[in-house]
Design an enzyme around this catalytic site. Structure first.
Site, mmCIF file in Angstrom:
data_model
loop_
_atom_site.group_PDB
_atom_site.id
_atom_site.type_symbol
_atom_site.label_atom_id
_atom_site.label_comp_id
_atom_site.label_asym_id
_atom_site.label_seq_id
_atom_site.Cartn_x
_atom_site.Cartn_y
_atom_site.Cartn_z
ATOM 1 N N HIS A 212 0.948 -1.305 0.014
ATOM 2 C CA HIS A 212 0.229 -0.001 0.145
ATOM 3 C C HIS A 212 0.831 1.235 -0.140
ATOM 4 C CE1 HIS A 212 -3.557 -2.435 2.201
ATOM 5 N NE2 HIS A 212 -2.805 -2.969 1.076
ATOM 6 N N GLU B 62 0.580 4.278 1.520
ATOM 7 C CA GLU B 62 1.021 4.597 2.649
ATOM 8 C C GLU B 62 1.736 3.839 3.631
ATOM 9 O OE1 GLU B 62 -3.486 5.267 1.741
ATOM 10 O OE2 GLU B 62 -2.067 3.606 1.750
ATOM 11 N N CYS C 54 -5.625 1.941 5.884
ATOM 12 C CA CYS C 54 -6.068 0.682 6.560
ATOM 13 C C CYS C 54 -5.463 0.509 7.651
ATOM 14 C CB CYS C 54 -5.802 -0.460 5.508
ATOM 15 S SG CYS C 54 -4.276 -0.994 5.379
ATOM 16 N N CYS D 172 -1.464 0.350 7.559
ATOM 17 C CA CYS D 172 -1.010 1.518 6.907
ATOM 18 C C CYS D 172 -1.080 2.501 8.132
ATOM 19 C CB CYS D 172 -1.616 2.152 5.899
ATOM 20 S SG CYS D 172 -1.292 1.225 4.350
#
Length: 154
Positions: A53, A55, A83, A86
């Site tokens: 991801h 992030e 999420c 993250c």
């Protein structure tokens, strides 16, 4: 800070990821003086890294480059709400603020049960609230613009 300006920079990173055939997520790290320190596209491809991801990858890089006391004065702008993974990475790196466009709840309605993005409907605020220090959260902002990045993707 002009949150909408920086958020749109994160949207531009997400749009670039989409043009390259990657998932349309993007994140930027902004320093205390308003300077863009880092940017990151989604990194699922080419290796199909489910933890890639934008992030999480950005915060891993940031934690290698900057001390937590510096990151406490920085802001992560991201096209979609971090999420749980993250948010955890941002917390452990020492980040002080998150500003996001698309909420996890709305992202889940967009992605459905897509195997490449089994979205958790768990707000990052809930993750941060379990911690021992405060991480400011602003968002969702410009949510319709953020959602548009995902049209016809999932």
């Amino acid at each position: 800070m002009n949150h909408e300006h920086y958020l749109r920079l994160a949207f531009a990173v997400a749009a670039r990821a989409r043009r390259r055939g990657a998932h349309p997520f993007g994140a930027i790290l902004v320093g205390p003086a308003g300077e863009v320190l880092l940017e990151q596209e989604n990194a699922y491809l080419p290796d199909r890294d489910m933890t890639g991801h934008a992030e999480r990858v950005l915060m891993t890089t940031a934690s290698r480059l900057y001390r937590p006391d510096y990151l406490a004065d920085c802001t992560l702008y991201t096209s979609a709400e971090p999420c749980a993974m993250c948010a955890g990475a941002a917390y452990w790196a020492g980040l002080g603020r998150v500003v996001f466009g698309l909420s996890e709840r709305r992202l889940k309605t967009i992605t459905g049960n897509h195997p490449e993005n089994p979205t958790l409907d768990l707000p990052c605020r809930a993750v941060f609230s379990a911690g021992q220090r405060t991480v400011e959260v602003i968002g969702p902002l410009l949510e319709d613009e953020a959602a548009a990045l995902h049209e016809n993707v999932w």
